[in-house]
Design an enzyme around this catalytic site. Structure first.
Site, PDB file in Angstrom:
ATOM      1  N   HIS A 119      52.482 -18.152  13.403  1.00  0.00           N
ATOM      2  CA  HIS A 119      51.786 -18.274  14.688  1.00  0.00           C
ATOM      3  C   HIS A 119      51.252 -16.943  15.189  1.00  0.00           C
ATOM      4  O   HIS A 119      51.851 -15.887  14.987  1.00  0.00           O
ATOM      5  CB  HIS A 119      52.715 -18.888  15.742  1.00  0.00           C
ATOM      6  CG  HIS A 119      53.984 -18.109  15.957  1.00  0.00           C
ATOM      7  ND1 HIS A 119      54.057 -17.027  16.797  1.00  0.00           N
ATOM      8  CD2 HIS A 119      55.226 -18.258  15.428  1.00  0.00           C
ATOM      9  CE1 HIS A 119      55.288 -16.541  16.799  1.00  0.00           C
ATOM     10  NE2 HIS A 119      56.015 -17.272  15.966  1.00  0.00           N
ATOM     11  N   ASP A 120      50.089 -17.006  15.803  1.00  0.00           N
ATOM     12  CA  ASP A 120      49.454 -15.858  16.465  1.00  0.00           C
ATOM     13  C   ASP A 120      49.014 -14.764  15.512  1.00  0.00           C
ATOM     14  O   ASP A 120      48.722 -13.643  15.937  1.00  0.00           O
ATOM     15  CB  ASP A 120      50.376 -15.264  17.541  1.00  0.00           C
ATOM     16  CG  ASP A 120      50.785 -16.277  18.583  1.00  0.00           C
ATOM     17  OD1 ASP A 120      49.915 -16.707  19.358  1.00  0.00           O
ATOM     18  OD2 ASP A 120      51.982 -16.664  18.615  1.00  0.00           O
ATOM     19  N   GLY A 137      55.165 -14.300  12.423  1.00  0.00           N
ATOM     20  CA  GLY A 137      54.312 -14.425  13.592  1.00  0.00           C
ATOM     21  C   GLY A 137      53.774 -13.089  14.073  1.00  0.00           C
ATOM     22  O   GLY A 137      54.365 -12.034  13.836  1.00  0.00           O
TER      23      GLY A 137
END
Length: 256
Positions: A119-120, A137
């Site tokens: 994520h991100d 992440g």
């Protein structure tokens, strides 16, 4: 163009010529650009946007909820540019509201089998992630980066443009632009000269980058002292400025 066994949500937006293979599932809030080919047994969840001419191979999971335990169902996103190749078993997760809220992948990237993008993350253009590369992440990967098979990158690390990480490397610190690193934990092993020559870097730029690398890595200076010495140079090509900027931007310390 859509196999009868595929399930495509009516709220998904697919260009007219998009191909979808058998038993694939495409959820709502998914947008797929023209010329794209989605293989069999692929799952794409949204909100997700795939650019033009994207190829996704079998068993890939694209735009799924992230594995962050703080995630509570917020409508975060995955956005990809054009001409990306997503090979078998790749997993690409959406962002979190604790960060940018979006995972971003640029254009013309090759993500080989079973690579994972957490994520991100932010991946630039023209990158290669070899088999089973894992990005935690919040990782940022610059343009023209090559990550060898089984490379694992710790969350929040930054990898500078044109860097190369050898297979099996464990990356726990930031990797400055143009470097070649390898090992567990990863260590610097010079500049990625082969890659830079292939991409047409001038002899002047290569010589200047080699001198800058020696100042930072071979003269026993602190990073601050090395940057001061580089800053004092009367003239330098833009590539050295890029190298220096990647050093200054480090928040986790640089790979030595």
């Amino acid at each position: 163009m859509i196999h009868p066994t595929a399930i495509v949500d009516p709220a998904a937006l697919l260009a007219d010529d998009v191909e979808v293979g058998p038993f694939s599932v495409i959820g709502p809030d998914v947008e797929i650009g023209a010329g794209s080919r989605i293989g069999p047994h692929v799952v794409i969840q949204g909100p997700t946007r795939l650019g033009r001419r994207t190829r996704v191979f079998q068993f890939a999971s694209v735009g799924e909820e992230c594995q962050d335990k703080k995630y509570a169902g917020e409508p975060t996103r995955l956005e990809m540019g054009d001409d990306n190749i997503i090979r078998e078993g790749v997993t690409l997760h959406r962002g979190t509201v604790q960060d940018r809220g979006v995972t971003t992948i640029g254009s013309r990237n090759l993500l080989m089998a079973y690579a994972h993008v957490g994520h991100d993350c932010v991946i630039g253009d023209d990158c290669i992630l070899a088999n089973q590369v894992t990005l935690g992440g919040h990782v940022t990967v610059g343009d023209h980066v090559i990550l060898g098979g089984l490379v694992a990158v710790h969350q929040f690390c930054h990898i500078g443009v044109h860097a190369m990480c050898g297979g099996g490397s464990i990356v726990t610190k930031d990797v400055p632009a143009y470097l070649m690193i390898n090992g567990h934990p990863a260590q610097a092993h010079g500049l990625n000269l082969v890659g830079l020559k292939r991409r047409g870097f001038s002899r002047e730029a290569l010589h200047a980058l080699t001198d800058a690398y020696r100042i930072v890595y071979r003269q026993g200076l602190t990073l601050e002292q090395a940057l001061e010495r580089l800053e004092a140079q009367d003239s330098r090509p833009a590539e050295v400025d890029t190298f220096m900027a990647s050093l200054r931007a480090s928040t986790r310390g640089i790979t030595r």
